[in-house]
Design a protein around this motif. Structure first.
Motif, PDB file in Angstrom:
ATOM      1  N   ALA A 256       0.796  -0.657  -0.426  1.00 27.17           N
ATOM      2  CA  ALA A 256      -0.118   0.172   0.261  1.00 27.17           C
ATOM      3  C   ALA A 256       0.636   0.728   0.409  1.00 27.17           C
ATOM      4  CB  ALA A 256      -0.771  -0.248   1.019  1.00 27.17           C
TER       5      ALA A 256
ATOM      6  N   GLN B 144     -10.866   3.080   3.133  1.00 30.27           N
ATOM      7  CA  GLN B 144     -11.325   1.586   2.397  1.00 30.27           C
ATOM      8  C   GLN B 144     -12.516   0.245   3.194  1.00 30.27           C
ATOM      9  OE1 GLN B 144      -8.023  -1.622   3.548  1.00 30.27           O
ATOM     10  NE2 GLN B 144      -6.578   0.336   2.591  1.00 30.27           N
TER      11      GLN B 144
ATOM     12  N   GLY C 174       0.521  -2.945   4.933  1.00 34.95           N
ATOM     13  CA  GLY C 174      -0.202  -2.103   4.909  1.00 34.95           C
ATOM     14  C   GLY C 174      -0.989  -2.041   6.128  1.00 34.95           C
TER      15      GLY C 174
ATOM     16  N   ASN D 210      -5.601   0.183   5.747  1.00 34.59           N
ATOM     17  CA  ASN D 210      -5.424  -1.222   5.599  1.00 34.59           C
ATOM     18  C   ASN D 210      -5.885  -2.161   6.379  1.00 34.59           C
ATOM     19  OD1 ASN D 210      -3.830  -0.392   2.502  1.00 34.59           O
ATOM     20  ND2 ASN D 210      -2.939   0.663   4.300  1.00 34.59           N
TER      21      ASN D 210
END
Length: 351
Positions: free
Chosen positions: A85, A92, A113, A117
């Motif tokens: 990432a 997200q 990440g 993430n």
């Protein structure tokens, strides 16, 4: 929701391989290119990997569907050996509904990440794939002046090797950030301060189990949205919980309330060990002085201890572990094995 009981480690890349660099959360590489370009250069020159960008990597306004398409393309491409990432963000969770779970399950790859993430890391863990909490391109690889040696060593081990890796407390750490839009930021090393070592709490016993957790604020959102977290807490029995907070600097009361809710759900009692990341205690919006940073971290620790006392009094807890929003930063294998030795006071992860 079906959860694979035993996540497996996907095959590792080797120097010379191509790795995907994605922005599953914020497309900040298009707004702040300096740390991003530096991180890409270090991937090539220091790790020997060839970064591959995708249509939304530098696109700040990419839709959740477009970002999911890039995730699918990266995992499905046999020439891509890992996915990293660019940075975190705050939305997200909107990408999760668009994921092709069978495609991801059929093409397991190491994903790196942290922060926002946590969403994708938890989704991969539920598919039976060990991910890696840590090491975004802009934050760790793009650190001004040079990567911290402790961060680089942990990332190198997680990327290229398999087996046990012992964590050690940082001798010095950085909490104060500088402006990424200013080229002068990248000309000198960040200011650091003494680390102070880990703080242990609870019974002197050893716990070994799969790692589960991530950023506390993101986990709270996922719980509210009923995404990716098992409704039966027994699914996490015997695991090692790891948590950290972000530059949003949630107050001690908020940290306690989130943990209290996790306790009421029956989650906290399932984890016989907790690794609590060093609290990020400075931000541009709240530039605390040294005493303010010390007080913030102390109040957060007391909030965590208050929740553990109420819901998981036998949990072995370690505070100020260098994971999450801190520098240096160690990588935690999400769903992988972590050993917390409360007798010898050692922490070992398995990459």
């Amino acid at each position: 929701m079906t959860i694979s009981a035993t996540p497996v480690y996907p095959p590792k890349p080797v120097p010379g391989d191509r790795v995907a660099v994605l922005s599953p959360s914020g497309g900040l590489p298009g707004i702040l290119p300096l740390p991003f370009e530096l991180g890409l250069r270090r991937l090539r020159e220091e790790f020997g990997l060839e970064p591959v960008e995708y249509p939304t990597t530098r696109k700040p306004d990419a839709t959740p569907r477009q970002r999911a398409d890039d995730i699918h393309a990266a995992f499905a491409d046999p020439e891509i050996k890992a996915v990293i990432a660019s940075i975190g963000g705050e939305d997200q969770i909107t990408v999760l509904r668009h994921l092709d779970r069978e495609l991801l399950r059929a093409n397991p790859k190491p994903f790196f990440g942290f922060s926002d993430n946590t969403n994708l890391l938890l989704a991969l863990r539920n598919l039976g794939i060990v991910g890696y909490h840590g090491a975004c391109v802009m934050t760790e690889l793009g650190r001004p002046h040079a990567m911290d040696p402790m961060t680089a060593d942990s990332l190198r081990a997680a990327l290229f090797t398999s087996g046990p890796y012992e964590l050690r407390p940082a001798e010095r750490y950085r909490d104060i950030d500088r402006d990424w839009a200013d080229p002068a930021t990248f000309e000198s090393a960040p200011l650091t301060e003494p680390g102070g070592g880990w703080i242990w709490h609870g019974p002197a016993r050893t716990v070994e189990g799969p790692a589960w957790g991530g950023n506390l604020e993101i986990l709270s959102w996922m719980l509210m949205a009923d995404r990716e977290i098992a409704r039966d807490p027994a699914a996490y029995e015997g695991g090692v919980l790891f948590l950290e907070t972000s530059e949003e600097l949630p107050g001690a009361d908020e940290v306690f309330w989130i943990l209290r809710n996790m306790g009421e759900r029956g989650l906290l009692a399932r984890f016989p060990a907790l690794l609590m990341g060093r609290a990020k205690a400075w931000s541009f919006e709240r530039p605390h002085d040294a005493e303010g940073r010390r007080r913030y971290a102390s109040e957060q620790r007391e909030a965590v201890l208050r929740a553990l006392a109420a819901y998981a009094p036998e949990t072995v807890a370690v505070f100020d572990v260098d994971l999450g929003h801190t520098d240096p930063q160690v990588v935690i294998p999400y769903g992988g094995t972590v050993r917390v030795d409360g007798v010898a006071r050692r922490i070992t992860v398995t990459y």
